[in-house]
Design an enzyme around this catalytic site. Structure first.
Site, PDB file in Angstrom:
ATOM      1  N   CYS A   1       0.808  -1.220   0.000  1.00  0.00           N
ATOM      2  CA  CYS A   1       0.000   0.000   0.000  1.00  0.00           C
ATOM      3  C   CYS A   1       0.842   1.270   0.000  1.00  0.00           C
ATOM      4  O   CYS A   1       0.296   2.370  -0.103  1.00  0.00           O
ATOM      5  CB  CYS A   1      -0.954  -0.019   1.189  1.00  0.00           C
ATOM      6  SG  CYS A   1      -2.301  -1.215   0.967  1.00  0.00           S
TER       7      CYS A   1
ATOM      8  N   SER B   1     -18.419   8.284  -0.606  1.00  0.00           N
ATOM      9  CA  SER B   1     -18.433   8.238   0.860  1.00  0.00           C
ATOM     10  C   SER B   1     -17.062   7.952   1.456  1.00  0.00           C
ATOM     11  O   SER B   1     -16.918   7.909   2.670  1.00  0.00           O
ATOM     12  CB  SER B   1     -19.406   7.155   1.332  1.00  0.00           C
ATOM     13  OG  SER B   1     -18.877   5.871   1.101  1.00  0.00           O
TER      14      SER B   1
END
Length: 343
Positions: free
Chosen positions: A13, A44
């Site tokens: 990541c 969202s």
């Protein structure tokens, strides 16, 4: 298997685009007509999309892939798969199917690809899902991950922004895997530290999510590339604040040593630049600050629930061997949004 991946330049990541860059791109995308059955979409900032198909069932849809952060292909496959599967658990769902996403150099030994996919397949099976196919392209570098479909009851979705003032925050895994993997790439990480990082990254959040059933979970996210503080900022949703007790945050111990030696990642500095304005540190050492901004690969769940239920959930998590801790509490909106103290 003797051959190793030798080009771990910035995998896991840490390879993700920064949150600020993504926001500027996403806000310019055209929006189609609203769909009443789309319960969670990309606007969202949640972990996965959720689409209602009946009153009793909704589909959880997510994908994740990235370059290697470890040398062993089999281990890389396990980590990449665990990371991709995690978003389903962060939404409160169960994994059903997965598709491989593969980028691989044509001239590289296909046994390496076989080992990567073997590791990924084992994790899908452990999750209780079925690997149903995938897509591959020739590329200059190795990348691997999954597109995952899960199921969740529409009334039992865990949003990432549903926290309430007075909630306690529980983190289920240790932080610091990004820093440890960075140290490992330059030959500075100990075997003990790397083993701890790999063990954390290959542990499915399935088991922590299972502990959450039976509790009234107000909000949940998994801590990945945007760091503990970055994902916490998203949880606050511009309407809440929180107090984090740095001394209670579970950390791989050696990560603090490596951070103190400035074995850091560019991704962590992007996280600091983006989230730092919302954070105030009081007496927190620099190394711990860096751990809190460290991008995590296949990180733990960050859970918000009522103060009265938090001790029982913590006990359940520890009973399955999770290094979980109650790391803070949510408050009404105030400045700073995130206060981190050295206690």
């Amino acid at each position: 298997m003797e051959e190793k991946i030798v080009f771990c330049k910035g995998g896991g990541c840490t390879a993700k685009l920064g949150a600020g860059v993504l926001e500027r791109v996403l806000e310019r995308l055209p929006r189609g007509p609203a769909d009443k059955d789309l319960l969670v979409g990309f606007d969202s900032r949640d972990d996965a999309a959720v689409y209602r198909v009946t009153d009793e069932a909704a589909i959880v849809q997510t994908l994740d892939f990235f370059p290697p952060m470890v040398d062993d292909p089999y281990t890389f496959g396990r980590i990449a798969a665990a990371n991709a599967l995690s978003d389903v658990y962060a939404m409160g769902g169960e994994v059903k199917t997965a598709l491989n996403i593969v980028c691989f150099p044509e001239k590289m030994d296909l046994n390496v690809l076989g080992e990567i996919m073997r590791g990924g397949s084992e994790k899908v099976i452990e999750a209780g899902g079925t690997l149903v196919g995938g897509h591959s392209i020739a590329d200059s570098d190795v990348k691997y991950g999954l597109s995952v479909t899960g199921l969740v009851h529409p009334d039992r979705i865990y949003p990432n922004n549903g926290g309430r003032a007075g909630d306690r925050l529980i983190l289920t895994k240790r932080l610091g895997v990004g820093i440890v993997c960075t140290a490992n790439r330059v030959g500075e990480a100990s075997r003990e530290a790397m083993d701890a990082a790999v063990d954390s990254m290959t542990t499915l959040n399935k088991y922590a999510a299972g502990c959450c059933r039976g509790f009234d979970i107000h909000a949940c996210t998994d801590v990945t590339g945007f760091s503990f503080l970055g994902h916490l900022h998203e949880m606050m949703d511009g309407r809440l604040s929180c107090h984090i007790h740095a001394g209670r945050v579970p950390v791989i111990p050696q990560a603090l040593d490596y951070a103190g030696e400035f074995l850091l990642t560019a991704a962590a500095q992007r996280n600091r630049n983006h989230t730092g304005p919302f954070v105030r540190f009081e007496g927190v050492p620099f190394a711990m600050e860096e751990v809190l901004f460290d991008p995590q690969t296949s990180g733990g769940l960050l859970i918000a629930l009522g103060a009265e239920e938090a001790p029982a959930l913590l006990e359940a998590l520890r009973a399955i061997g999770a290094p979980a801790e109650i790391v803070g509490e949510i408050t009404e909106r105030r400045e700073p949004e995130i206060l981190v103290t050295n206690d």
